[in-house]
Design an enzyme around this catalytic site. Sequence first.
Site, PDB file in Angstrom:
ATOM      1  N   TYR A   5       3.453  -5.293  -5.379  1.00  0.00           N
ATOM      2  CA  TYR A   5       3.752  -3.865  -5.451  1.00  0.00           C
ATOM      3  C   TYR A   5       3.990  -3.369  -4.032  1.00  0.00           C
ATOM      4  O   TYR A   5       3.068  -3.285  -3.227  1.00  0.00           O
ATOM      5  CB  TYR A   5       2.577  -3.147  -6.126  1.00  0.00           C
ATOM      6  N   LYS A  10       7.253  -4.960  -7.895  1.00  0.00           N
ATOM      7  CA  LYS A  10       7.441  -3.546  -8.223  1.00  0.00           C
ATOM      8  C   LYS A  10       8.002  -2.896  -6.968  1.00  0.00           C
ATOM      9  O   LYS A  10       7.317  -2.751  -5.957  1.00  0.00           O
ATOM     10  CB  LYS A  10       6.121  -2.894  -8.641  1.00  0.00           C
TER      11      LYS A  10
END
Length: 295
Positions: free
Chosen positions: A138, A166
């Site tokens: 992420y 992400k």
Amino acid sequence: MANQSDLFAGLAVAMITPFQNGEIDETALRALVDYHVEQGTDTLCPVGTTGESPTLSHDEHKQVISIVCNQAAGRIKVMAGTGSNSTREAIELTKYAHGAGADGALHVAPYYNKPTQEGFFQHYQAIAESVDIPIVIYNIPGRTAKNIEPETIIRLAEIPNIVAVKESTGSMDQASHILSACDLAVLSGDDSLTLPLMALGGKGVVSVVGNIVPGDVKNMLNAFNAGDLALAREWHFKLFALCRNLLGLATNPIPIKAAMQLLGRDNGEVRLPMTQLDSSSMQVLEKTLRDYGLL
């Protein structure tokens, strides 16, 4: 890696953590899981930034993961937020999530301590080698203070159980660099950029707005995947103001919790240092929800 690249494709929802009088509201949390099963959400992401993970104790963090995995009961995938700026803590939380039945783990880039690119690489490598569970990177430099550069992510893509990133840099150049150089799945971390990212080859979104309109986000993804770009754009433009305000009126998750309160889906309670949405922003949000047709 390639056979896992679609593991978290589609709609993943960055879940809020409901509170009641300062404590985790287990009943409400279980109801949210059931709601997303009914709505056709593909994956749930508990205890990420939207789930107020920075203000949860480690015991509470584990409690939320356990509740969500238990209530999901195999009906919906769970990608648990287990990231930390301490590699040891990240490994411990990820091992717990694996034991609780999570399908994957979402790892925010180490924040505040600003590792070198080699530090980022070794952090994720250590986690991936310690736990046999799919790992999603992420990358959100706006909150962590440092970007994981594309070259580092491309290196990490060689590790078998690192399956996706992400992408929350807001940079289409960064996303293009990653997508052009490896087969790591790229998931949008910004709702308003999901369609542009999918046009580059992204596989889906980890969504905030999906907390309230998961079906509409799915409609946009499905239209794109079916090759109906005109319909996908219609959904993108319909969702745009809602996406913009839910992430722009105040720091996430303040607006999404306020929206859920207005819709009777949550009580809007947040933990300090997060505070309630101010009255003028609440008026803007209420108008946005009304214009969308939710109120």
